[in-house]
Design a protein around this motif. Structure first.
Motif, PDB file in Angstrom:
ATOM      1  N   ALA A 120       0.842  -1.204   0.000  1.00 33.44           N
ATOM      2  CA  ALA A 120       0.000   0.000   0.000  1.00 33.44           C
ATOM      3  C   ALA A 120       0.876   1.253   0.000  1.00 33.44           C
ATOM      4  O   ALA A 120       0.587   2.214  -0.722  1.00 33.44           O
ATOM      5  CB  ALA A 120      -0.936  -0.001   1.206  1.00 33.44           C
ATOM      6  N   GLY A 121       1.954   1.234   0.769  1.00 37.50           N
ATOM      7  CA  GLY A 121       2.865   2.376   0.786  1.00 37.50           C
ATOM      8  C   GLY A 121       3.518   2.598  -0.568  1.00 37.50           C
ATOM      9  O   GLY A 121       3.626   3.734  -1.040  1.00 37.50           O
ATOM     10  N   ALA A 122       3.934   1.521  -1.210  1.00 35.45           N
ATOM     11  CA  ALA A 122       4.564   1.633  -2.534  1.00 35.45           C
ATOM     12  C   ALA A 122       3.560   2.150  -3.558  1.00 35.45           C
ATOM     13  O   ALA A 122       3.868   3.038  -4.365  1.00 35.45           O
ATOM     14  CB  ALA A 122       5.117   0.278  -2.973  1.00 35.45           C
ATOM     15  N   SER A 123       2.343   1.632  -3.523  1.00 26.52           N
ATOM     16  CA  SER A 123       1.322   2.065  -4.473  1.00 26.52           C
ATOM     17  C   SER A 123       0.929   3.522  -4.229  1.00 26.52           C
ATOM     18  O   SER A 123       0.777   4.305  -5.176  1.00 26.52           O
ATOM     19  CB  SER A 123       0.088   1.165  -4.381  1.00 26.52           C
ATOM     20  N   LEU A 124       0.787   3.900  -2.963  1.00 32.37           N
ATOM     21  CA  LEU A 124       0.470   5.291  -2.643  1.00 32.37           C
ATOM     22  C   LEU A 124       1.590   6.219  -3.108  1.00 32.37           C
ATOM     23  O   LEU A 124       1.323   7.289  -3.665  1.00 32.37           O
ATOM     24  CB  LEU A 124       0.231   5.448  -1.141  1.00 32.37           C
ATOM     25  N   ALA A 125       2.833   5.799  -2.921  1.00 31.94           N
ATOM     26  CA  ALA A 125       3.974   6.603  -3.385  1.00 31.94           C
ATOM     27  C   ALA A 125       3.911   6.793  -4.903  1.00 31.94           C
ATOM     28  O   ALA A 125       4.156   7.897  -5.403  1.00 31.94           O
ATOM     29  CB  ALA A 125       5.286   5.942  -2.979  1.00 31.94           C
ATOM     30  N   ILE A 126       3.569   5.744  -5.623  1.00 28.96           N
ATOM     31  CA  ILE A 126       3.456   5.840  -7.082  1.00 28.96           C
ATOM     32  C   ILE A 126       2.364   6.841  -7.457  1.00 28.96           C
ATOM     33  O   ILE A 126       2.579   7.716  -8.311  1.00 28.96           O
ATOM     34  CB  ILE A 126       3.160   4.460  -7.704  1.00 28.96           C
ATOM     35  N   GLU A 127       1.204   6.727  -6.832  1.00 34.20           N
ATOM     36  CA  GLU A 127       0.103   7.632  -7.168  1.00 34.20           C
ATOM     37  C   GLU A 127       0.453   9.076  -6.826  1.00 34.20           C
ATOM     38  O   GLU A 127       0.148   9.996  -7.590  1.00 34.20           O
ATOM     39  CB  GLU A 127      -1.190   7.193  -6.465  1.00 34.20           C
ATOM     40  N   LEU A 128       1.119   9.298  -5.703  1.00 35.46           N
ATOM     41  CA  LEU A 128       1.526  10.660  -5.339  1.00 35.46           C
ATOM     42  C   LEU A 128       2.599  11.194  -6.276  1.00 35.46           C
ATOM     43  O   LEU A 128       2.593  12.385  -6.622  1.00 35.46           O
ATOM     44  CB  LEU A 128       2.000  10.701  -3.880  1.00 35.46           C
ATOM     45  N   LEU A 129       3.519  10.327  -6.704  1.00 30.21           N
ATOM     46  CA  LEU A 129       4.524  10.751  -7.686  1.00 30.21           C
ATOM     47  C   LEU A 129       3.881  11.082  -9.025  1.00 30.21           C
ATOM     48  O   LEU A 129       4.300  12.028  -9.709  1.00 30.21           O
ATOM     49  CB  LEU A 129       5.595   9.674  -7.855  1.00 30.21           C
ATOM     50  N   GLN A 130       2.873  10.327  -9.410  1.00 30.11           N
ATOM     51  CA  GLN A 130       2.151  10.643 -10.645  1.00 30.11           C
ATOM     52  C   GLN A 130       1.477  12.009 -10.534  1.00 30.11           C
ATOM     53  O   GLN A 130       1.518  12.813 -11.466  1.00 30.11           O
ATOM     54  CB  GLN A 130       1.107   9.571 -10.956  1.00 30.11           C
ATOM     55  N   LEU A 131       0.879  12.273  -9.395  1.00 29.24           N
ATOM     56  CA  LEU A 131       0.235  13.554  -9.171  1.00 29.24           C
ATOM     57  C   LEU A 131       1.262  14.689  -9.202  1.00 29.24           C
ATOM     58  O   LEU A 131       1.047  15.718  -9.844  1.00 29.24           O
ATOM     59  CB  LEU A 131      -0.507  13.532  -7.833  1.00 29.24           C
ATOM     60  N   ALA A 132       2.393  14.490  -8.533  1.00 29.12           N
ATOM     61  CA  ALA A 132       3.450  15.496  -8.530  1.00 29.12           C
ATOM     62  C   ALA A 132       4.028  15.698  -9.935  1.00 29.12           C
ATOM     63  O   ALA A 132       4.297  16.834 -10.344  1.00 29.12           O
ATOM     64  CB  ALA A 132       4.557  15.099  -7.552  1.00 29.12           C
ATOM     65  N   ALA A 133       4.196  14.604 -10.663  1.00 30.32           N
ATOM     66  CA  ALA A 133       4.724  14.713 -12.030  1.00 30.32           C
ATOM     67  C   ALA A 133       3.754  15.485 -12.915  1.00 30.32           C
ATOM     68  O   ALA A 133       4.174  16.294 -13.745  1.00 30.32           O
ATOM     69  CB  ALA A 133       4.991  13.326 -12.611  1.00 30.32           C
ATOM     70  N   LEU A 149      -5.985   0.377  -5.383  1.00 33.06           N
ATOM     71  CA  LEU A 149      -6.701  -0.808  -4.896  1.00 33.06           C
ATOM     72  C   LEU A 149      -6.246  -2.088  -5.603  1.00 33.06           C
ATOM     73  O   LEU A 149      -6.022  -3.122  -4.955  1.00 33.06           O
ATOM     74  CB  LEU A 149      -8.212  -0.617  -5.065  1.00 33.06           C
ATOM     75  N   PHE A 150      -6.117  -2.018  -6.921  1.00 37.76           N
ATOM     76  CA  PHE A 150      -5.741  -3.216  -7.659  1.00 37.76           C
ATOM     77  C   PHE A 150      -4.254  -3.542  -7.527  1.00 37.76           C
ATOM     78  O   PHE A 150      -3.865  -4.702  -7.615  1.00 37.76           O
ATOM     79  CB  PHE A 150      -6.192  -3.113  -9.117  1.00 37.76           C
ATOM     80  N   ASN A 151      -3.419  -2.532  -7.283  1.00 37.33           N
ATOM     81  CA  ASN A 151      -2.006  -2.795  -6.982  1.00 37.33           C
ATOM     82  C   ASN A 151      -1.882  -3.597  -5.692  1.00 37.33           C
ATOM     83  O   ASN A 151      -1.151  -4.597  -5.628  1.00 37.33           O
ATOM     84  CB  ASN A 151      -1.218  -1.491  -6.851  1.00 37.33           C
ATOM     85  N   VAL A 152      -2.583  -3.158  -4.664  1.00 38.29           N
ATOM     86  CA  VAL A 152      -2.526  -3.861  -3.376  1.00 38.29           C
ATOM     87  C   VAL A 152      -3.115  -5.266  -3.511  1.00 38.29           C
ATOM     88  O   VAL A 152      -2.585  -6.225  -2.941  1.00 38.29           O
ATOM     89  CB  VAL A 152      -3.233  -3.041  -2.275  1.00 38.29           C
ATOM     90  N   THR A 153      -4.163  -5.408  -4.298  1.00 37.66           N
ATOM     91  CA  THR A 153      -4.737  -6.729  -4.562  1.00 37.66           C
ATOM     92  C   THR A 153      -3.704  -7.640  -5.232  1.00 37.66           C
ATOM     93  O   THR A 153      -3.577  -8.822  -4.874  1.00 37.66           O
ATOM     94  CB  THR A 153      -5.993  -6.604  -5.446  1.00 37.66           C
ATOM     95  N   GLY A 154      -2.962  -7.099  -6.184  1.00 35.24           N
ATOM     96  CA  GLY A 154      -1.919  -7.881  -6.852  1.00 35.24           C
ATOM     97  C   GLY A 154      -0.836  -8.331  -5.897  1.00 35.24           C
ATOM     98  O   GLY A 154      -0.385  -9.488  -5.941  1.00 35.24           O
ATOM     99  N   ALA A 155      -0.405  -7.434  -5.013  1.00 27.71           N
ATOM    100  CA  ALA A 155       0.615  -7.806  -4.024  1.00 27.71           C
ATOM    101  C   ALA A 155       0.081  -8.891  -3.086  1.00 27.71           C
ATOM    102  O   ALA A 155       0.811  -9.820  -2.730  1.00 27.71           O
ATOM    103  CB  ALA A 155       1.061  -6.579  -3.233  1.00 27.71           C
ATOM    104  N   ALA A 156      -1.192  -8.782  -2.695  1.00 28.54           N
ATOM    105  CA  ALA A 156      -1.799  -9.813  -1.841  1.00 28.54           C
ATOM    106  C   ALA A 156      -1.816 -11.157  -2.564  1.00 28.54           C
ATOM    107  O   ALA A 156      -1.505 -12.199  -1.965  1.00 28.54           O
ATOM    108  CB  ALA A 156      -3.210  -9.401  -1.439  1.00 28.54           C
ATOM    109  N   LEU A 157      -2.136 -11.152  -3.844  1.00 23.83           N
ATOM    110  CA  LEU A 157      -2.116 -12.387  -4.633  1.00 23.83           C
ATOM    111  C   LEU A 157      -0.696 -12.956  -4.707  1.00 23.83           C
ATOM    112  O   LEU A 157      -0.501 -14.170  -4.589  1.00 23.83           O
ATOM    113  CB  LEU A 157      -2.676 -12.125  -6.025  1.00 23.83           C
TER     114      LEU A 157
END
Length: 191
Positions: A120-133, A149-157
């Protein structure tokens, strides 16, 4: 006249990023006396994975984004499951499956909450970096809660797949060669 959509080149950014990350990880393994070929392979996989994620989620970054008459507001999708395609969901799940496995190999005691928190932290960082970019560098991606949501689902899988492999004696023995912290290593180190 130059192309109004000149882009920051991806490879000159992500290749050095991958090399530096790999060097740091190998030095970390060496300093803790965990250096082995299987663990170096995990370091290489993680370095390449991070470079691929950066290349595909932060880029393109446009050097000469077209001007606008009104102030620009970054695009953010905050409502789950609205205008989100199944193909995008499946891609995000598939891209994060390796992260679930890698986290389980890297942390001392992989647990659900640990794996999901890191993902979740990695996915949130990506989304925030996209916003900043978008806001500061002419980025071409939209920050989207669905991606999160789907990134975290993938990591859970990925973690489920890891757990299935380590349930067998052979699988557990194989995985232990690649883990960065094993029970034997923990017993030998003065902690």
């Amino acid at each position: 006249m130059s192309n109004p959509f000149d882009q920051v080149p991806v490879l000159p950014v992500v290749i050095p990023l991958s090399i530096v990350l790999f060097a740091i990880l190998v030095l970390w393994l060496r300093a803790r006396r965990f250096l082995s070929l299987p663990r170096v392979a995990v370091a290489a996989a993680l370095s390449i994975y991070v470079a691929g994620i950066v290349a595909n989620t932060i880029f393109p970054i446009f050097l000469n984004a077209p001007g606008r008459d009104e102030p620009w507001t970054p695009s953010v999708a905050l409502v789950p499951f609205v205008d989100y395609e199944v193909e995008d969901a499946l891609i995000n799940v598939a891209v994060f499956v390796p992260l679930g496995v890698l986290i389980a190999l890297l942390v001392t005691r992989p647990r659900w909450r640990t794996v999901l928190a890191i993902a979740a932290g990695a996915s949130l960082a990506i989304e925030l970096l996209q916003l900043a970019a978008q806001r500061f560098a002419g980025g071409g991606h939209i920050a989207d809660v669905n991606d999160f949501l789907f990134n975290v689902t993938g990591a859970a899988l990925g973690y489920v797949l890891f757990l299935l492999v380590v349930r067998t004696r052979r699988g557990a023995a194989l995985v232990d060669r690649f883990r960065w912290r094993t029970n034997d290593a923990q017993r030998k180190s003065p902690a």
